[in-house]
Design an enzyme around this catalytic site. Structure first.
Site: not given
Ligand code: GLN
Length: 489
Positions: A155, A179, A80
């Site tokens: 997210s 997330s 990420k």
């Protein structure tokens, strides 16, 4: 044989049997990326040259001493884009960090590198990890590999989608309010948020420091356990990382759940749950019972207050953490002769609407006069929520419920911020209490994946994984693959 859409464990075994090389695994990952990512949008920065070097290095390690090599050695991974990797662009999904190349590597990422990981790139995410659909990325939205008209969740949507689309067998994400678990549920993969303090946050771009935690996405619980083992443990560079010894989740993973007491929090089965999600989760509860666990209804009475508590605490911490993006030290700068105007222009252009909303909410909640009414009160409610979980865990070994009240929704379907915030009602209480939580596939509703959430007491990460693994092995939902993988398999 193709490894696209396969597991870490299968690749690790094949690497040792000589059935495949790290370079071949990398070539497959790249081919799949090139085939599908134009449609998915999971990756913001590609690192193929770095990956080639790492694959060659992994090949040497596997040849020299295959027994000593980590199960992650030679296996592709995506990170990420809030996780720092020295010299590689890191944007946190924000314009304000355009051009920022971290001068160091974060601890969790470094541990993967030490294990011989092959990093293919940085994944798309909501700006500063604020969101539940990855539509708040300043660059582009991510699309769900199961249905490209829908969101992957957020997210960490890029990390979830990269696994679901078969680009990599595992990835890292972060979870502040859901997330990792929510996009795992929406993309039909496994996602694991460890206990707060288990994985070092050093080198993670902070959103809400008392809630943020790094964890893996993969196709199986076992793979998540392997990755967790590699990244967990004390780090002197993160004062909130726990010095207690990390239990080895592999030792108990296959222990089964016969005789375990599983709690079903009835507040988590309220009105907002879509009928298809409810059906799949209730069916999962029957399966767990059939495997010898006892199900007990438990009550977490303050669940209804968790969302508002989170949306005081997380923005408060974000408003403080994001104060550092002033155009001087990191990333983008809007030049102006007057210093104040430079700050205003940089922050005004660099941050997106949701980030600005959070900064304003947080600044308000922390301002004198409102601090007691909002921030201090939220901290008290947070304590009550944690105590209610602790009380439940005196009666049961783990809790089971849905991860997300809904399946993946269409892009642009939730423009009202409050409807977006509701995506995390079932996950964010777990962050407020610092608990470990797993989401794993437990069925389909309207052709889209549904996630089952397993929550365990603090530092009982291995127990959460054990319950999840038992369910997974008894059912086989983890073998389902998105059309993007099936089309190439
Ligand atoms: N969706 C939640 C938020 O926007 C949680 C995000 C996260 O876990 N990073 O704050």
């Amino acid at each position: 044989m193709s490894f696209t859409g396969g597991t870490v464990a299968a690749s690790a075994a094949a690497l040792r049997e000589g059935g495949v090389s790290p370079q071949e695994l990398l070539a497959e990952a790249r081919a799949q990326f090139e085939r599908v990512d134009a449609e998915v949008g999971a990756v913001l920065t590609q690192t193929w040259e770095l990956a080639e070097r790492q694959a060659a290095d992994a090949q040497r390690r596997l040849r020299e001493d295959p027994g000593a090599a980590s199960p992650l050695c030679g296996i592709p991974v995506a990170l990420k884009d809030v996780l720092c990797l020295e010299g590689v662009a890191c944007t946190a999904g924000s314009r304000i960090l355009e051009g920022f190349h971290p001068p160091y590597t974060g601890t969790a990422v470094q541990r993967l590198l030490d294990a011989g990981a092959v990093v293919i790139g940085k994944t798309n995410c909501d700006e500063f990890a604020m969101g539940s659909s990855t539509e708040n990325s300043a660059y582009r939205p991510v699309r769900n590999p199961w249905d490209r008209s829908r969101v992957p969740g957020g997210s960490s949507g890029g990390s979830a989608a990269a696994v679901a689309a078969g680009m990599v067998p595992y990835s890292l994400g972060t979870d502040t309010g859901g997330s990792i678990r929510q996009p795992a549920a929406l993309c039909g993969v496994v996602g694991f948020k460890p206990t707060y303090g288990r994985v070092s946050r050093y080198g993670l771009i902070a959103f809400a420091s008392s809630l943020d935690q790094i964890g893996p996405f993969a196709h199986t619980v076992e793979d998540c356990a392997l990755v967790y083992s590699a990244i967990a443990g004390h780090d002197p560079r993160d004062s909130t990382s726990s010095p207690t010894a990390v239990e080895d989740p592999m030792e108990t993973l296959r222990g089964g759940i016969a005789g375990m007491r599983l709690g079903v929090p009835h507040e988590y089965f309220g009105e907002g749950l879509e009928p298809g999600v409810r059906r799949a989760v209730e069916e999962a509860l029957r399966v767990l019972e059939g495997m010898g666990a006892t199900l007990d209804e438990v009550s977490l009475p303050s669940t209804g207050a968790a969302l508002s508590t989170y949306y005081i605490i997380a923005p408060a911490e974000c408003s403080s953490n994001l104060a550092r993006y002033d155009g001087i030290r990191f990333g983008m700068r809007k030049e102006h002769d007057a210093l104040l105007q430079m700050y205003l222009d940089t922050r005004g252009c660099g941050f997106g609407a949701e980030v600005k909303r959070r900064i304003m909410l947080g600044t308000y909640a922390l301002s004198s006069g409102y601090y007691d009414a909002y921030y201090r009160k939220a901290q008290k409610v947070r304590t009550v929520i944690a105590e209610e979980f602790a009380a439940a865990f005196e009666r049961v070994d783990a809790l089971v419920c849905a991860t997300s009240p809904t399946v993946a929704f269409p892009l642009a379907a939730r423009e009202d911020p409050l409807s977006m915030y509701l995506c995390d009602v079932l996950t964010l209480p777990v962050n407020l209490a610092g608990l470990p939580g797993v989401s794993l596939p437990c069925g389909m509703a309207d052709g889209l994946p549904v996630g089952l959430q397993v929550i365990a007491p603090r530092f009982q990460d291995a127990r959460a994984l054990r319950v999840a693994h038992a369910y997974e092995q008894a059912t086989g939902w983890h073998r389902a693959r998105s059309p993007l993988v099936e089309a190439t398999a």
